[in-house]
Design a protein around this motif. Structure first.
Motif, PDB file in Angstrom:
ATOM      1  N   ASP A 237       0.835  -1.200   0.000  1.00  0.00           N
ATOM      2  CA  ASP A 237       0.000   0.000   0.000  1.00  0.00           C
ATOM      3  C   ASP A 237       0.872   1.253   0.000  1.00  0.00           C
ATOM      4  O   ASP A 237       0.525   2.267  -0.611  1.00  0.00           O
ATOM      5  CB  ASP A 237      -0.912   0.011   1.231  1.00  0.00           C
ATOM      6  CG  ASP A 237      -2.180  -0.803   1.030  1.00  0.00           C
ATOM      7  OD1 ASP A 237      -2.451  -1.230  -0.114  1.00  0.00           O
ATOM      8  OD2 ASP A 237      -2.909  -1.023   2.020  1.00  0.00           O
ATOM      9  N   MET A 238       1.982   1.189   0.692  1.00  0.00           N
ATOM     10  CA  MET A 238       2.911   2.311   0.728  1.00  0.00           C
ATOM     11  C   MET A 238       3.460   2.601  -0.668  1.00  0.00           C
ATOM     12  O   MET A 238       3.579   3.765  -1.078  1.00  0.00           O
ATOM     13  CB  MET A 238       4.059   2.006   1.698  1.00  0.00           C
ATOM     14  CG  MET A 238       5.020   3.151   1.946  1.00  0.00           C
ATOM     15  SD  MET A 238       6.434   2.628   2.949  1.00  0.00           S
ATOM     16  CE  MET A 238       5.654   2.279   4.527  1.00  0.00           C
ATOM     17  N   GLU A 239       3.775   1.538  -1.399  1.00  0.00           N
ATOM     18  CA  GLU A 239       4.259   1.714  -2.770  1.00  0.00           C
ATOM     19  C   GLU A 239       3.196   2.377  -3.634  1.00  0.00           C
ATOM     20  O   GLU A 239       3.495   3.293  -4.416  1.00  0.00           O
ATOM     21  CB  GLU A 239       4.657   0.370  -3.369  1.00  0.00           C
ATOM     22  CG  GLU A 239       5.175   0.476  -4.796  1.00  0.00           C
ATOM     23  CD  GLU A 239       5.556  -0.871  -5.397  1.00  0.00           C
ATOM     24  OE1 GLU A 239       6.447  -0.882  -6.257  1.00  0.00           O
ATOM     25  OE2 GLU A 239       4.959  -1.892  -4.999  1.00  0.00           O
ATOM     26  N   LEU A 240       1.947   1.933  -3.504  1.00  0.00           N
ATOM     27  CA  LEU A 240       0.871   2.533  -4.280  1.00  0.00           C
ATOM     28  C   LEU A 240       0.712   4.017  -3.942  1.00  0.00           C
ATOM     29  O   LEU A 240       0.592   4.860  -4.839  1.00  0.00           O
ATOM     30  CB  LEU A 240      -0.441   1.792  -4.032  1.00  0.00           C
ATOM     31  CG  LEU A 240      -0.509   0.334  -4.505  1.00  0.00           C
ATOM     32  CD1 LEU A 240      -1.859  -0.274  -4.139  1.00  0.00           C
ATOM     33  CD2 LEU A 240      -0.283   0.218  -6.004  1.00  0.00           C
ATOM     34  N   MET A 241       0.715   4.352  -2.661  1.00  0.00           N
ATOM     35  CA  MET A 241       0.605   5.753  -2.251  1.00  0.00           C
ATOM     36  C   MET A 241       1.665   6.615  -2.924  1.00  0.00           C
ATOM     37  O   MET A 241       1.400   7.743  -3.355  1.00  0.00           O
ATOM     38  CB  MET A 241       0.774   5.876  -0.732  1.00  0.00           C
ATOM     39  CG  MET A 241      -0.330   5.288   0.107  1.00  0.00           C
ATOM     40  SD  MET A 241       0.108   5.445   1.873  1.00  0.00           S
ATOM     41  CE  MET A 241      -1.175   4.454   2.631  1.00  0.00           C
ATOM     42  N   SER A 242       2.864   6.076  -3.032  1.00  0.00           N
ATOM     43  CA  SER A 242       3.992   6.864  -3.542  1.00  0.00           C
ATOM     44  C   SER A 242       3.847   7.219  -5.016  1.00  0.00           C
ATOM     45  O   SER A 242       4.612   8.033  -5.529  1.00  0.00           O
ATOM     46  CB  SER A 242       5.309   6.113  -3.314  1.00  0.00           C
ATOM     47  OG  SER A 242       5.440   5.007  -4.202  1.00  0.00           O
ATOM     48  N   HIS A 243       2.880   6.633  -5.714  1.00  0.00           N
ATOM     49  CA  HIS A 243       2.677   6.924  -7.127  1.00  0.00           C
ATOM     50  C   HIS A 243       1.642   8.022  -7.365  1.00  0.00           C
ATOM     51  O   HIS A 243       1.501   8.492  -8.501  1.00  0.00           O
ATOM     52  CB  HIS A 243       2.281   5.653  -7.876  1.00  0.00           C
ATOM     53  CG  HIS A 243       3.439   4.754  -8.176  1.00  0.00           C
ATOM     54  ND1 HIS A 243       4.070   4.720  -9.398  1.00  0.00           N
ATOM     55  CD2 HIS A 243       4.103   3.874  -7.391  1.00  0.00           C
ATOM     56  CE1 HIS A 243       5.056   3.854  -9.368  1.00  0.00           C
ATOM     57  NE2 HIS A 243       5.101   3.315  -8.151  1.00  0.00           N
ATOM     58  N   PHE A 254       3.372   5.269   8.508  1.00  0.00           N
ATOM     59  CA  PHE A 254       3.212   4.463   7.293  1.00  0.00           C
ATOM     60  C   PHE A 254       2.920   5.359   6.100  1.00  0.00           C
ATOM     61  O   PHE A 254       3.580   5.278   5.058  1.00  0.00           O
ATOM     62  CB  PHE A 254       2.092   3.442   7.494  1.00  0.00           C
ATOM     63  CG  PHE A 254       1.955   2.445   6.364  1.00  0.00           C
ATOM     64  CD1 PHE A 254       2.596   1.222   6.423  1.00  0.00           C
ATOM     65  CD2 PHE A 254       1.191   2.734   5.245  1.00  0.00           C
ATOM     66  CE1 PHE A 254       2.481   0.297   5.377  1.00  0.00           C
ATOM     67  CE2 PHE A 254       1.058   1.831   4.205  1.00  0.00           C
ATOM     68  CZ  PHE A 254       1.701   0.607   4.269  1.00  0.00           C
ATOM     69  N   SER A 255       1.921   6.244   6.246  1.00  0.00           N
ATOM     70  CA  SER A 255       1.607   7.113   5.107  1.00  0.00           C
ATOM     71  C   SER A 255       2.626   8.227   4.942  1.00  0.00           C
ATOM     72  O   SER A 255       2.821   8.737   3.827  1.00  0.00           O
ATOM     73  CB  SER A 255       0.189   7.679   5.220  1.00  0.00           C
ATOM     74  OG  SER A 255      -0.100   8.189   6.498  1.00  0.00           O
ATOM     75  N   PHE A 256       3.319   8.619   6.021  1.00  0.00           N
ATOM     76  CA  PHE A 256       4.421   9.577   5.841  1.00  0.00           C
ATOM     77  C   PHE A 256       5.441   9.016   4.849  1.00  0.00           C
ATOM     78  O   PHE A 256       5.965   9.732   3.998  1.00  0.00           O
ATOM     79  CB  PHE A 256       5.118   9.851   7.175  1.00  0.00           C
ATOM     80  CG  PHE A 256       4.311  10.666   8.161  1.00  0.00           C
ATOM     81  CD1 PHE A 256       3.089  11.219   7.822  1.00  0.00           C
ATOM     82  CD2 PHE A 256       4.787  10.884   9.436  1.00  0.00           C
ATOM     83  CE1 PHE A 256       2.349  11.959   8.734  1.00  0.00           C
ATOM     84  CE2 PHE A 256       4.071  11.625  10.368  1.00  0.00           C
ATOM     85  CZ  PHE A 256       2.851  12.167  10.012  1.00  0.00           C
ATOM     86  N   ARG A 271       0.018  16.529   5.806  1.00  0.00           N
ATOM     87  CA  ARG A 271       0.021  15.764   7.048  1.00  0.00           C
ATOM     88  C   ARG A 271      -0.677  16.543   8.158  1.00  0.00           C
ATOM     89  O   ARG A 271      -0.902  17.751   8.063  1.00  0.00           O
ATOM     90  CB  ARG A 271       1.433  15.395   7.486  1.00  0.00           C
ATOM     91  CG  ARG A 271       2.348  16.563   7.800  1.00  0.00           C
ATOM     92  CD  ARG A 271       3.403  16.186   8.839  1.00  0.00           C
ATOM     93  NE  ARG A 271       2.791  16.026  10.156  1.00  0.00           N
ATOM     94  CZ  ARG A 271       3.453  15.675  11.251  1.00  0.00           C
ATOM     95  NH1 ARG A 271       4.753  15.418  11.181  1.00  0.00           N
ATOM     96  NH2 ARG A 271       2.842  15.566  12.417  1.00  0.00           N
ATOM     97  N   THR A 272      -1.001  15.831   9.228  1.00  0.00           N
ATOM     98  CA  THR A 272      -1.585  16.451  10.409  1.00  0.00           C
ATOM     99  C   THR A 272      -0.556  17.347  11.081  1.00  0.00           C
ATOM    100  O   THR A 272       0.654  17.075  11.032  1.00  0.00           O
ATOM    101  CB  THR A 272      -2.051  15.382  11.409  1.00  0.00           C
ATOM    102  OG1 THR A 272      -0.951  14.513  11.717  1.00  0.00           O
ATOM    103  CG2 THR A 272      -3.194  14.562  10.828  1.00  0.00           C
TER     104      THR A 272
END
Length: 304
Positions: A237-243, A254-256, A271-272
């Motif tokens: 999921d982290m890889e997908l976010m990075s795209h 994780f999302s950072f 970010r928060t």
């Protein structure tokens, strides 16, 4: 020699690894201590963890020996008294605030901390983004699905949203520490910021509570709930976010890292304002520690 203890979930492990890489880039003799993941040390933990750093391809590090660790951590009564009377004699460093620049001058220390602050290693993040290679999904069909998603996400009109719930809402201790930060007002403001710049944006939502995500983001023309990367495949999921062009993060490392590993020159990272409820934050420090990030507080206000 410097030794960094690796502990916690994947996002924290990656921060400790980033600190390792930063210190190596400064010419330091530094190693990682992975003993926290030993079976004996994981017993009784609410959320037992694996050393997921080892799942990545391309990551290279030197692990300390038991003897090297013991040199720093085995302290007798006399040593403990001396450390209390003369703090400069302490061989164990414990992180107590967001940013400790003195770390760069350490010579013989055992470092305990999560090193969340982006300022520690922001200058080497492009190197890390190229060094870290994600593994393939264990299911070839899911790997193909992920590759198709990444191709779509590489387009202009895309953003990731991370909704972390799970232990943040089910465990009272974690709810008290992390709850009420990534609020509906925060997400509404972040989504509005993205749409004001590009009203064609499609949002890809990642959550450990997909039913909640489907209930709150039901417009399938605007939102896609991403599922299928579970267990040892969850780091994908982290890889997908990075795209995605934009990354809307939860108060979650994780999302950072989904945003930090984003190689796009046009990326925007949101970010928060704060990470935890027991954390003192102010705009001056946070905008310095998190340069190039868009900070939004729990009321939906952007912080400058």
């Amino acid at each position: 020699m410097l030794i960094i203890r690796v502990a916690g979930g994947l996002g924290n492990q990656m921060q400790q690894y980033a600190m390792y890489r930063k210190l190596k880039s400064l010419g330091k003799d530094v190693k990682l201590d992975l003993s926290w993941f030993n079976e004996e040390n994981q017993k009784g933990l609410l959320a037992p963890r694996k050393c997921e750093l080892k799942f990545f391809e391309g990551i290279d590090f030197e692990e300390c020996s038991d003897k090297e660790r013991a040199f720093f951590t085995n302290r007798g009564f006399v040593t403990k008294v001396l450390n209390k009377v003369v703090p400069s004699t302490k061989k164990i460093f414990e992180e107590t605030k967001m940013y400790h620049p003195e770390i760069y001058s350490f010579k013989d220390k055992y470092l305990e901390g999560y090193f969340l602050c982006n300022k520690y290693y922001d200058d080497i993040l492009p190197f890390l983004a190229n060094e870290i290679v994600f593994p393939k999904h264990s299911d070839p069909d899911m790997q193909k699905r992920n590759e198709e998603l990444m191709e779509k996400m590489d387009g202009w009109h895309t953003a990731s949203i991370h909704l972390r719930r799970g232990d943040y809402v089910t465990q009272p201790e974690n709810e008290a520490l992390y709850g009420g930060i990534a609020t509906d007002a925060y997400y509404d403001a972040a989504i509005r910021y993205v749409l004001d710049k590009d009203n064609q944006t499609h949002f890809y939502i990642f959550s450990n509570d997909p039913e909640y995500a489907r209930e709150h983001y039901s417009d399938t023309s605007r939102y896609t709930i991403v599922t299928g990367n579970d267990g040892d495949n969850s780091l994908l999921d982290m890889e997908l976010m990075s795209h995605c062009r934009c990354n809307i993060c939860a108060n979650s490392t994780f999302s950072f890292w989904g945003a930090r590993l984003n190689k796009r020159s046009d990326k925007e990272m949101i970010r928060t304002f704060k990470m935890r409820n027991n954390q003192e934050v102010n705009a001056r420090e946070m905008t310095d520690y998190w340069k190039d990030w868009i900070l939004i507080d729990e009321k939906g206000n952007r912080i400058f």
